[in-house]
Motif scaffolding. Structure first.
Motif, mmCIF file in Angstrom:
data_model
loop_
_atom_site.group_PDB
_atom_site.id
_atom_site.type_symbol
_atom_site.label_atom_id
_atom_site.label_comp_id
_atom_site.label_asym_id
_atom_site.label_seq_id
_atom_site.Cartn_x
_atom_site.Cartn_y
_atom_site.Cartn_z
ATOM 1 N N ALA A 9 10.018 108.375 38.978
ATOM 2 C CA ALA A 9 8.744 107.550 38.793
ATOM 3 C C ALA A 9 7.817 108.580 38.498
ATOM 4 O O ALA A 9 6.622 108.222 37.459
ATOM 5 N N ALA A 10 7.525 109.621 39.080
ATOM 6 C CA ALA A 10 6.639 110.627 38.803
ATOM 7 C C ALA A 10 6.782 111.167 37.281
ATOM 8 O O ALA A 10 5.816 111.252 36.604
ATOM 9 N N HIS A 11 8.192 111.214 36.948
ATOM 10 C CA HIS A 11 8.296 111.726 35.559
ATOM 11 C C HIS A 11 7.852 110.734 34.504
ATOM 12 O O HIS A 11 7.111 110.933 33.377
ATOM 13 N N ALA A 12 8.069 109.391 34.903
ATOM 14 C CA ALA A 12 7.737 108.281 34.012
ATOM 15 C C ALA A 12 6.079 108.303 34.164
ATOM 16 O O ALA A 12 5.333 108.282 32.838
ATOM 17 N N ALA A 13 5.480 108.555 35.200
ATOM 18 C CA ALA A 13 4.183 108.623 35.326
ATOM 19 C C ALA A 13 3.443 109.850 34.137
ATOM 20 O O ALA A 13 2.351 109.557 33.784
ATOM 21 N N ILE A 14 3.887 110.873 34.533
ATOM 22 C CA ILE A 14 3.502 111.985 33.675
ATOM 23 C C ILE A 14 3.596 111.914 31.999
ATOM 24 O O ILE A 14 2.688 111.951 31.299
ATOM 25 N N ASP A 15 4.565 111.126 31.867
ATOM 26 C CA ASP A 15 4.845 110.800 30.170
ATOM 27 C C ASP A 15 3.929 109.878 29.819
ATOM 28 O O ASP A 15 3.320 109.841 28.888
ATOM 29 N N ASP A 16 3.560 108.836 30.583
ATOM 30 C CA ASP A 16 2.588 107.817 30.412
ATOM 31 C C ASP A 16 1.073 108.274 30.434
ATOM 32 O O ASP A 16 0.512 107.979 29.558
ATOM 33 N N ILE A 17 0.874 109.489 31.328
ATOM 34 C CA ILE A 17 -0.414 110.057 31.325
ATOM 35 C C ILE A 17 -0.533 110.886 30.191
ATOM 36 O O ILE A 17 -1.464 110.768 29.420
ATOM 37 N N ILE A 18 0.337 111.566 29.682
ATOM 38 C CA ILE A 18 0.436 112.566 28.341
ATOM 39 C C ILE A 18 0.096 111.389 27.488
ATOM 40 O O ILE A 18 -0.946 111.789 26.561
ATOM 41 N N GLU A 55 8.332 97.784 37.803
ATOM 42 C CA GLU A 55 7.516 96.700 37.937
ATOM 43 C C GLU A 55 5.924 97.090 37.956
ATOM 44 O O GLU A 55 5.090 96.614 37.501
ATOM 45 N N ILE A 56 5.879 98.061 38.936
ATOM 46 C CA ILE A 56 4.322 98.471 39.136
ATOM 47 C C ILE A 56 3.775 98.964 37.744
ATOM 48 O O ILE A 56 2.737 98.935 37.396
ATOM 49 N N GLN A 57 4.523 99.987 37.289
ATOM 50 C CA GLN A 57 4.125 100.749 36.184
ATOM 51 C C GLN A 57 3.584 99.961 34.826
ATOM 52 O O GLN A 57 2.925 100.028 34.408
ATOM 53 N N ALA A 58 4.797 98.949 34.923
ATOM 54 C CA ALA A 58 4.503 97.839 33.560
ATOM 55 C C ALA A 58 2.996 97.369 33.825
ATOM 56 O O ALA A 58 2.336 97.023 32.758
ATOM 57 N N ASP A 59 2.584 97.030 34.924
ATOM 58 C CA ASP A 59 1.282 96.374 35.150
ATOM 59 C C ASP A 59 0.151 97.282 34.894
ATOM 60 O O ASP A 59 -0.974 96.913 34.584
ATOM 61 N N ILE A 60 0.358 98.806 34.779
ATOM 62 C CA ILE A 60 -0.672 99.709 34.543
ATOM 63 C C ILE A 60 -1.016 99.357 33.138
ATOM 64 O O ILE A 60 -2.210 99.232 32.556
ATOM 65 N N ASP A 61 -0.139 99.160 32.093
ATOM 66 C CA ASP A 61 0.019 99.333 30.918
ATOM 67 C C ASP A 61 -0.623 97.703 30.358
ATOM 68 O O ASP A 61 -1.588 97.829 29.886
ATOM 69 N N ASP B 4 3.045 119.718 26.453
ATOM 70 C CA ASP B 4 4.427 120.186 26.985
ATOM 71 C C ASP B 4 4.353 120.982 28.042
ATOM 72 O O ASP B 4 5.268 121.038 29.159
ATOM 73 N N GLN B 5 3.243 121.713 28.125
ATOM 74 C CA GLN B 5 3.132 122.850 29.254
ATOM 75 C C GLN B 5 3.014 121.853 30.402
ATOM 76 O O GLN B 5 3.497 122.099 31.752
ATOM 77 N N PHE B 6 2.113 120.705 30.549
ATOM 78 C CA PHE B 6 1.598 120.054 31.450
ATOM 79 C C PHE B 6 2.930 119.475 32.013
ATOM 80 O O PHE B 6 3.381 119.160 33.193
ATOM 81 N N ARG B 7 3.837 119.018 31.183
ATOM 82 C CA ARG B 7 5.138 118.221 31.591
ATOM 83 C C ARG B 7 5.927 118.978 32.298
ATOM 84 O O ARG B 7 6.498 118.833 33.584
ATOM 85 N N LEU B 90 1.398 108.962 43.589
ATOM 86 C CA LEU B 90 1.477 108.207 42.277
ATOM 87 C C LEU B 90 0.140 107.659 41.944
ATOM 88 O O LEU B 90 -0.353 107.803 40.692
ATOM 89 N N GLY B 91 -0.386 107.195 42.905
ATOM 90 C CA GLY B 91 -1.936 106.582 42.746
ATOM 91 C C GLY B 91 -2.723 107.666 42.414
ATOM 92 O O GLY B 91 -3.599 107.631 41.576
ATOM 93 N N GLU B 92 -2.852 108.920 43.090
ATOM 94 C CA GLU B 92 -3.966 109.864 42.957
ATOM 95 C C GLU B 92 -3.503 110.620 41.427
ATOM 96 O O GLU B 92 -4.395 110.960 40.583
ATOM 97 N N MET B 93 -2.323 110.824 41.034
ATOM 98 C CA MET B 93 -2.115 111.096 39.606
ATOM 99 C C MET B 93 -2.669 110.290 38.637
ATOM 100 O O MET B 93 -3.563 110.673 37.536
ATOM 101 N N TYR B 94 -2.430 108.987 38.669
ATOM 102 C CA TYR B 94 -3.227 107.865 37.776
ATOM 103 C C TYR B 94 -4.755 107.892 38.158
ATOM 104 O O TYR B 94 -5.492 107.958 37.146
ATOM 105 N N SER B 95 -5.141 108.022 38.903
ATOM 106 C CA SER B 95 -6.460 107.855 39.515
ATOM 107 C C SER B 95 -7.133 109.294 38.695
ATOM 108 O O SER B 95 -8.421 109.316 38.421
ATOM 109 N N ALA B 96 -6.424 110.430 38.735
ATOM 110 C CA ALA B 96 -7.166 111.473 38.100
ATOM 111 C C ALA B 96 -7.158 111.508 36.785
ATOM 112 O O ALA B 96 -8.221 111.744 36.090
ATOM 113 N N ALA B 97 -6.135 110.944 36.263
ATOM 114 C CA ALA B 97 -5.935 110.923 34.544
ATOM 115 C C ALA B 97 -7.153 109.649 34.210
ATOM 116 O O ALA B 97 -7.541 109.932 33.061
#
Lengths: 507, 507
Positions: A9-18, A55-61, B4-7, B90-97
């Motif tokens: 999940a976190a890897h997916a979130a990081i890709d999403d954030i980038i 399911e949750i991540q899809a809703d973010i988009d 990439d460095q962030f990933r 995960l919530g904190e990651m998105y909240s920061a982004a």
């Protein structure tokens, strides 16, 4: 969610954030949705059974992103910036993992100790006077607060308590007696907090929270909206006539409206004129512009903060690459905060705190618990180095100069209202036939209406996001571009949009 | 740091965080370091040049982790818990982004709208009275605050303003006149906030912040340290005799010391006895125990909050799987907050806010800006579902019962002081020869000394972390195990350690 599910999940979130940051330039900076857009898309009750991360991540988009205002977009030029950077996000991740409501040292010593150390780093990076360092003789120091509003409310409460205590001691009452406490209560209704009418609304709000009066000194366009010594003296004298006791003043380095700098040197001369005025708590609110102190060419400003200033705050979460919340508050005398805010019940007692060996930041703020925010400041300062932070601040100032020059190049359409400062330009659209202003801009209804219309149309189209305000009766537009993605090409484009929209409305 | 460095950095951080949680059971729960351990390990100045992430991350292992108190360890049984879970991170990651200091709706509509929706979810999950829902006729609603201290300070300021306004209106003065404002000031020194002496220190601190007096009703061991109607009436009558005006009271669901429940039903009867008492703002502080309302078997408690209660707070960041900060504050009438805290300058004006179409949470809190904390609550509620959250709360209550039974099984060594509640057991070590107590525990010096010694030795050894306190003069130990890693085996081990340490000291 087990560790493997979290990793995925976190890897997916990081890709999403980038991906979010990378695609920002091509998106509308303000959303198109209407108030209430989200309610129909979310079930009215929480789910009974667990849902999976996909399911949750899809809703973010589909549901969240369409409702965001993109503060990191290069087309965001409204308010003041709110930077976030990759190292800062890493700081939030670790802060969450090391979760501890670190209300005293023992609750998580690293959380307290790193905060003391990085706040010293910040003070040194900004060349703040030595009185704000944690190892200063006067026992000063820094503390991370949520926002400038919290910083200001906190010092106002400390200022109020310090002042009434002083007054009652001067009357010869004995501390600790009931009479002393009664008298401290009785004096409060005469207390008044001060600021200029350009001080951020958090000072007026802080006065409400602290339960005291508030009076402001009027700033004038003739003075570039800066509070002057003369302006302050007339308010102080009026307070005397009204039998009020000023106990606190906010001086601003970079007002919200126009980024004006109050005239610290001459104000301090006025404050030294009478013993009662010398006892006023002086706070410098540098929420946005304080970040500029990281660059040598601005550090001379902080020399005015050395004597007679009790506290200083600026928000790293505006311009200095750390995400909200990171309001840095420095005080000259930590005992002022502790005297006002320390209430230690049995369940919070421990040897380290009792003996004064350690800092308990709960006594430096309204909150008891606190997050490990020092991590993100530490990560950002190390990832960028002073070199990188200076370059970031200087870039925004240069972009501001570029925008100012563009605005000046069309004196037929635009008029600069106050001296551009720290990347911010405040201007208005000149209505056709409006009189040229020899000295300062004068309010005129046609220009006000036109400026308002240009602003509204631009924001409605959402290509760029800018702020409207009113400066001494003059309707104004504020433009500042100071996030990481900011670039000259976007400034040029913003200018072209403003020209085009103005010309469109003039036809 | 480029994408990439962030990933790469973020992947490494995630592995590190997973590893941190996985290895917690085998680590000391409290660190061995001494105050000041960190300063010599960190350069005294920030770096001039950027450092790489591997350099920074290495320091987390070597410098930060050795100074952490591990609140997620199964051996952490001190204070109350401070949960963090993977979905919350995960919530904190998105909240920061999605960083935006969302001080009004337009600043990031999703941030405001999701908060309103999830706060309704929370209210429904807890079966709170309908008056706290955002679509209630009385215009109630919920808001996320940093901590219970912030929640309480905020409602106390609103309560103070409401009460003085009421009083001045009752005197026949006209709102908006100078006389009205003067009178509102003059009445403040007679205002007094109330609570039991077992209310959390944040109420006393809130009274300081709001600049008012504070008086507490003494709680008695005979009443299980619960505030009674009778106890409150005697304080109210004393206030009358002293010509003071009570304006606010904190009732506690789960006191910090012993998790006692104030006697809501009988207190409400007392508060209805006189018109002046009916106007007191009633706040329920359920910081820890409020989370139990998610399980049906406790929801009857919230029925007492339906009438005559103005506000309610509990901290999801304690027991309900969301990391700090997530203090949930609900009010019956949002207008009370807005009347006190709304200060809208020109640069914050916009059509949506002016027409009342949207919520501007800045007027519901001391802070102006705010983080996107609704995301982590949303992620957690969906990842666990109501089923998962109920199971989590019930597990801690069952573990508490197990521990209570173990303590009772050694009546030769231990004595339970107050009724165990919501997973918390409060007990003391009985000194040899101490009298058995027929009704309630009595302070005795030998037992106090012994209990203190046992507590200090256990925490110094760091195998488990527990809290000491003093309950009506009786030195006590508090044990509560309510994080995700909590398990019966750790409770059994903790009990064995306590027995062993006691026997060791008795020899």
């Amino acid at each position: 969610m087990d560790p493997d599910q979290f990793r995925t999940a976190a890897h997916a979130a990081i890709d999403d954030i980038i991906n979010y940051f990378e695609t920002l330039p091509s998106q509308r900076v303000v959303p198109t949705i209407e108030p209430g857009y989200l309610r129909p898309q979310i079930p009215s009750n929480p789910p009974t059974d667990p849902e999976s991360w996909p399911e949750i991540q899809a809703d973010i988009d589909t549901k969240i992103k369409p409702g965001l205002t993109h503060w990191q977009s290069p087309n965001f030029m409204a308010f003041y910036p709110a930077n976030v950077t990759y190292p800062s996000i890493l700081g939030e991740m670790y802060s969450a993992a090391f979760n501890a409501p670190a209300f005293n040292w023992l609750c998580s010593p690293a959380c307290t100790e790193l905060e003391t150390i990085v706040m010293d780093w910040v003070a040194k990076a900004l060349s703040l006077p030595g009185c704000f360092l944690s190892d200063s003789e006067n026992r000063g120091g820094g503390v991370i607060q949520v926002s400038a509003s919290d910083s200001i409310a906190t010092v106002m409460v400390a200022a109020r308590e310090r002042r009434v205590r002083d007054l009652v001691l001067a009357e010869g009452l004995k501390e600790g007696t009931q009479e002393f406490g009664e008298r401290m209560m009785d004096l409060r209704p005469r207390l008044v907090a001060l600021g200029s009418d350009q001080a951020h609304s958090s000072t007026a709000k802080g006065a409400i929270i602290a339960g005291t009066r508030y009076r402001s000194a009027k700033a004038w366009l003739e003075d570039n909206m800066e509070m002057t010594g003369e302006g302050l003296r007339s308010v102080l004298e009026q307070c005397e006539r009204d039998n009020l006791t000023p106990y606190y003043i906010t001086l601003t380095m970079g007002t919200t409206n126009t980024c004006a700098l109050d005239r610290f040197a001459e104000i301090k001369v006025v404050l030294s004129e009478k013993p009662a005025w010398q006892r006023i708590w002086v706070h410098i609110d540098a929420a946005y512009a304080g970040s500029a102190l990281i660059a040598e060419e601005w550090q001379h400003i902080a020399q005015d903060f050395a004597e007679g200033v009790d506290s200083f705050n600026f928000n790293m979460h505006k311009w200095l690459l750390v995400n909200f919340d990171a309001s840095c508050l420095f005080v000259r005398n930590r005992q002022d905060l502790i005297d006002a805010l320390d209430i230690t019940p049995a369940y919070l007692r421990n040897t380290y705190s009792e003996t004064g060996q350690v800092i308990d930041y709960r006594n430096w703020s309204i909150s008891l618990g606190r997050r490990f925010r020092a991590l993100k400041i530490w990560f950002v300062m190390r990832s960028y180095g002073l070199t990188g932070m200076k370059a970031h601040v200087r870039k925004a100032i240069t972009l501001g100069k570029t925008f100012e020059d563009l605005i000046r190049s069309r004196a037929d359409l635009f008029e600069i209202i106050t001296k551009p400062a720290f990347g911010l330009t405040v201007f208005r659209i000149k209505a056709p036939g409006a009189q040229a202003n020899a000295f300062v801009v004068q309010p005129d209804e046609a220009s006000n209406t036109l400026t308002k219309k240009v602003h509204e149309l631009i924001n409605a189209r959402g290509e760029i996001f800018i702020t409207a305000s009113v400066v001494a009766g003059v309707q104004a537009i504020r433009v500042v571009s100071a996030n990481e993605a900011a670039q000259e090409s976007y400034i040029q484009r913003a200018f072209d949009i403003i020209v085009k929209t103005t010309e469109e409305l003039l036809q």
